[in-house]
Scaffold this motif. Structure first.
Motif, PDB file in Angstrom:
ATOM      1  N   ARG A 278      -2.182  -7.968   8.225  1.00  0.00           N
ATOM      2  CA  ARG A 278      -3.037  -6.889   8.755  1.00  0.00           C
ATOM      3  C   ARG A 278      -2.272  -5.570   8.793  1.00  0.00           C
ATOM      4  NH1 ARG A 278      -6.142  -4.837   8.796  1.00  0.00           N
ATOM      5  NH2 ARG A 278      -7.315  -4.361  10.675  1.00  0.00           N
TER       6      ARG A 278
ATOM      7  N   ASP B 286     -12.153  -0.273   3.200  1.00  0.00           N
ATOM      8  CA  ASP B 286     -11.478   0.100   4.451  1.00  0.00           C
ATOM      9  C   ASP B 286     -11.146   1.592   4.459  1.00  0.00           C
ATOM     10  OD1 ASP B 286     -11.621  -2.514   5.175  1.00  0.00           O
ATOM     11  OD2 ASP B 286      -9.513  -2.992   4.773  1.00  0.00           O
TER      12      ASP B 286
ATOM     13  N   ARG C 192     -19.915  -4.679   1.017  1.00  0.00           N
ATOM     14  CA  ARG C 192     -19.481  -5.774   1.895  1.00  0.00           C
ATOM     15  C   ARG C 192     -20.476  -6.927   1.904  1.00  0.00           C
ATOM     16  NH1 ARG C 192     -16.358  -3.915   7.254  1.00  0.00           N
ATOM     17  NH2 ARG C 192     -14.376  -3.643   6.192  1.00  0.00           N
TER      18      ARG C 192
ATOM     19  N   THR D 237      -7.952   3.549  11.841  1.00  0.00           N
ATOM     20  CA  THR D 237      -7.226   2.391  11.307  1.00  0.00           C
ATOM     21  C   THR D 237      -6.424   1.703  12.407  1.00  0.00           C
ATOM     22  OG1 THR D 237      -7.066   3.625   9.253  1.00  0.00           O
ATOM     23  CG2 THR D 237      -5.689   1.681   9.429  1.00  0.00           C
TER      24      THR D 237
ATOM     25  N   ARG E 145      -9.913  -3.084   0.188  1.00  0.00           N
ATOM     26  CA  ARG E 145      -9.110  -2.023   0.810  1.00  0.00           C
ATOM     27  C   ARG E 145      -9.784  -0.668   0.574  1.00  0.00           C
ATOM     28  NH1 ARG E 145      -7.287  -6.052   1.966  1.00  0.00           N
ATOM     29  NH2 ARG E 145      -8.997  -5.706   3.396  1.00  0.00           N
TER      30      ARG E 145
ATOM     31  N   GLN F  48      -2.016  -4.237   5.299  1.00  0.00           N
ATOM     32  CA  GLN F  48      -3.307  -3.660   4.897  1.00  0.00           C
ATOM     33  C   GLN F  48      -3.489  -2.263   5.489  1.00  0.00           C
ATOM     34  OE1 GLN F  48      -6.448  -6.334   6.042  1.00  0.00           O
ATOM     35  NE2 GLN F  48      -5.720  -7.942   4.698  1.00  0.00           N
TER      36      GLN F  48
ATOM     37  N   ASN G   4      -8.765  -0.102  14.825  1.00  0.00           N
ATOM     38  CA  ASN G   4      -9.246  -1.294  14.135  1.00  0.00           C
ATOM     39  C   ASN G   4      -8.189  -2.398  14.157  1.00  0.00           C
ATOM     40  OD1 ASN G   4     -11.027  -2.734  12.672  1.00  0.00           O
ATOM     41  ND2 ASN G   4     -10.930  -1.491  10.834  1.00  0.00           N
TER      42      ASN G   4
ATOM     43  N   VAL H 221      -4.078   1.258   3.512  1.00  0.00           N
ATOM     44  CA  VAL H 221      -5.250   2.112   3.779  1.00  0.00           C
ATOM     45  C   VAL H 221      -4.795   3.525   4.136  1.00  0.00           C
ATOM     46  CG1 VAL H 221      -7.133   2.499   5.420  1.00  0.00           C
ATOM     47  CG2 VAL H 221      -6.806   0.233   4.429  1.00  0.00           C
TER      48      VAL H 221
END
Lengths: 308, 305
Positions: B8, A147, A186, B285, A144, B11, B288, B15
């Motif tokens: 998802r 991300d 990654r 985000t 995360r 997540q 994505n 983020v």
């Protein structure tokens, strides 16, 4: 790449480096690969030129890069000043020699490129190894984090932080490294995920070795190939971003010239002296092309499966 | 499938919370956010009053939750330079950035798809090698330099296109081409590698065995499947471009959020910078997330993995 099975001082470490089917040692194989590839040769030559310019600039540069001559401003290429000094690539808006500034400019580019790649490698590889080896919630948290880093606009964030904290070489390097580590994390994570299931890791665990030892002594050498390739591309990427920051006025100022700042200055005189913007751009492009070509060759050489 | 979508979404929320925290932290880098947010000519009394008013004298995490509350209610701060709230100011500039990003992406795909396909079909021939070297060049040349060179050629020398701004429809050509050229290389290599993978699949061999022409095999059978991974990358690129056109916007004086934020940094108008970073991260985000969810529709196997 061969797998190391035993720890330092054990049988595997005492054996000579692996040889290819042709009987060549690994360094000889790499050297042969470079010599026989035009791509690699061109890349290496360019990298060598940049390194020579950066290290030996006081001896190579024909003039002091900071010396101004207001009476001889914006001189075109191949011009001779009234005092008899020759300026191969002309002079800028302050009468400074463009070639000398471009040669000195390699210093900032190279220092930033190498330092950023080094720090980003350290951060990214550590995060990738830990995430891949431990998995579970540690992996989830660290991924995360990747991300989050990807979601933040790199250049904008760098500009904002530099504007708040102040521009210095150290700040630029640290900020750029913080924007470059994700690729390492990654790739290393995914490679570690597959390595940790292999027998040599299971054997090391069975022998009671600690996680840190397994990760750094055994897994790291086996995931090293992609790290070198990404590090090469990171150097090129950092050179471009540093030039972009200098172009925006947030690069290293002072006596040391930088390609990005030269480009920004040259833009103002585009109509009357286009070479002022062209030359630093060519230096940046040539360096980055050279590094990328070498990285490209390195990727194909180290793992032909990755060839795109 | 449903659990994949939920995971998802969760997540993405995590983020975004972390991004909000970093954006909040940005102002604290200087040590005193009140000083950073006030005009340079503000008096000491005004700064103290502002500090109390904004709660900067409160504990750190209490400030963060207040900040979070404010951004969730759409309050991204106040620009002292423009004398208006930040959010409408940024949203007003967003269409220009979005237009530039989408045009650049379309331009890059128009070139990258044929180049990638031809390279894959003509693998290891001089055409393939030349295309890949050109792709590498595209990835290596700094966009801002290409932009300046294009301005010199098409605006200064030939006088065909405007140097900057967006007054005429032609104004978008140079910035979009500049931004697109940087993407052509990466996309062409991606299309090539994806195409090479697909060309080795059994169904492509079967299509060839049926006696279909090579053109039909490539266009009708291989390309459609080869473009699937490209969708993900293009989605990511769009997300990045929405927050990453800063330098190109400055080169062409394009009135998008990138240009606005550089002006804001120069003028120490940090609420704008904070808002642009936050908005860019949200857009990235969400794009994505949308691409990932779209991908599960295109390829349902993803959701079950």
């Amino acid at each position: 790449m061969s797998q190391r099975i035993a720890g330092p001082g054990t049988l595997a470490e005492q054996t000579p480096p692996p040889r290819s089917a042709g009987g060549l040692s690994r360094p000889a194989e790499v050297l042969l690969g470079i010599i026989t590839s035009k791509k690699a040769m061109f890349g290496i030559l360019v990298i060598l030129m940049v390194v020579i310019c950066a290290v030996f600039s006081p001896w190579i540069a024909p003039h002091d890069p900071a010396a101004q001559s207001l009476a001889f401003r914006l001189a075109p290429m191949f011009s001779t000043a009234p005092d008899g000094t020759f300026h191969l690539l002309g002079t800028d808006h302050l009468g400074r020699d463009v070639l000398s500034r471009a040669i000195y400019g390699a210093r900032v580019g190279l220092i930033v490129g190498l330092s950023v790649a080094l720090i980003a490698t350290f951060i990214g590889v550590t995060i990738g190894l830990v995430a891949g080896y431990f998995g579970g919630w540690i992996d989830a948290v660290l991924m995360r984090l990747c991300d989050v880093q990807l979601a933040l606009p790199a250049i904008l964030l760098a500009i904002a932080i530099l504007a708040i904290t102040g521009v210095s070489l150290l700040n630029i390097v640290l900020i750029l490294a913080l924007t470059q580590w994700v690729a390492f994390a990654r790739v290393v994570r995914s490679a570690t995920l597959s390595e940790r299931e292999k027998e040599y890791v299971l054997a090391a665990r069975a022998l009671g070795f600690g996680s840190a030892r397994i990760i750094y002594r055994y897994i790291l050498p086996n995931v090293f190939a992609p790290i070198i390739v990404i590090a090469t591309f990171a150097v090129a990427q950092a050179i471009i971003i540093e030039a972009a920051l200098s172009f925006l006025g947030l690069g290293i100022s002072g006596a040391t010239p930088s390609w990005g700042a030269m480009l920004a200055d040259g833009r103002t005189y585009l109509a009357i002296a286009p070479s002022l913007a062209t030359i630093p751009g060519l230096f940046i492009t040539l360096s980055v092309v050279g590094i990328n070509l070498f990285g490209d060759w390195l990727r194909d050489f180290l793992d032909p499966k990755l060839k795109m | 499938m449903g659990s994949y979508v939920l995971s998802r979404l969760a997540q993405a929320v995590v983020v975004l919370l972390a991004v909000a925290f970093i954006t909040f932290l940005l102002l604290h880098l200087s040590g005193d956010p009140a000083l950073l947010l006030m005009p340079p000519d503000a008096t000491r009394a005004q700064v103290i009053e502002f500090r109390t008013q904004m709660g900067f004298d409160r504990p750190f995490f209490e400030q963060f939750f207040q900040f979070l509350g404010r951004i969730l209610s759409g309050d991204l701060g106040y620009s002292w330079r423009f004398q208006e709230p930040v959010l409408p100011l940024v949203l007003e500039r967003l269409p220009a950035t979005a237009l530039l990003a989408v045009t650049a992406l379309i331009f890059s795909l128009i070139i990258a798809i044929p180049v990638g396909v031809i390279s894959a079909v003509k693998r290891d021939t001089p055409i393939d090698n030349a295309s890949m070297v050109l792709a590498l060049l595209g990835q290596s040349i700094p966009g801002f330099w290409i932009g300046i060179m294009l301005i010199f050629l098409f605006s200064v020398k030939l006088g065909w296109l405007p140097t900057s701004g967006w007054e005429t429809p032609q104004s978008i050509i140079l910035p979009a081409v500049t931004l697109g050229l940087a993407l052509v290389g990466r996309n062409a290599r991606l299309v090539r590698s994806s195409m090479l993978e697909v060309l080795g699949e059994d169904y492509v061999k079967a299509a060839r065995a049926k006696g279909l022409s090579e053109w039909r095999v490539v266009n009708h059978h291989a390309l459609k499947n080869a473009l699937l991974p490209v969708v993900t990358v293009v989605g990511l690129e769009l997300g990045i471009l929405l927050g990453g056109t800063v330098v190109i916007e400055v080169v062409f004086a394009w009135p998008g959020i990138g240009m606005l934020s550089v002006q804001a940094v120069t003028g120490r108008d940090y609420p704008i910078v904070q808002a642009v970073i936050l908005l860019s991260a949200v857009l990235f985000t969400l794009t994505n997330l949308a691409v990932d969810l779209l991908y599960t529709r295109i390829d349902p196997r993803i959701g079950y993995k």
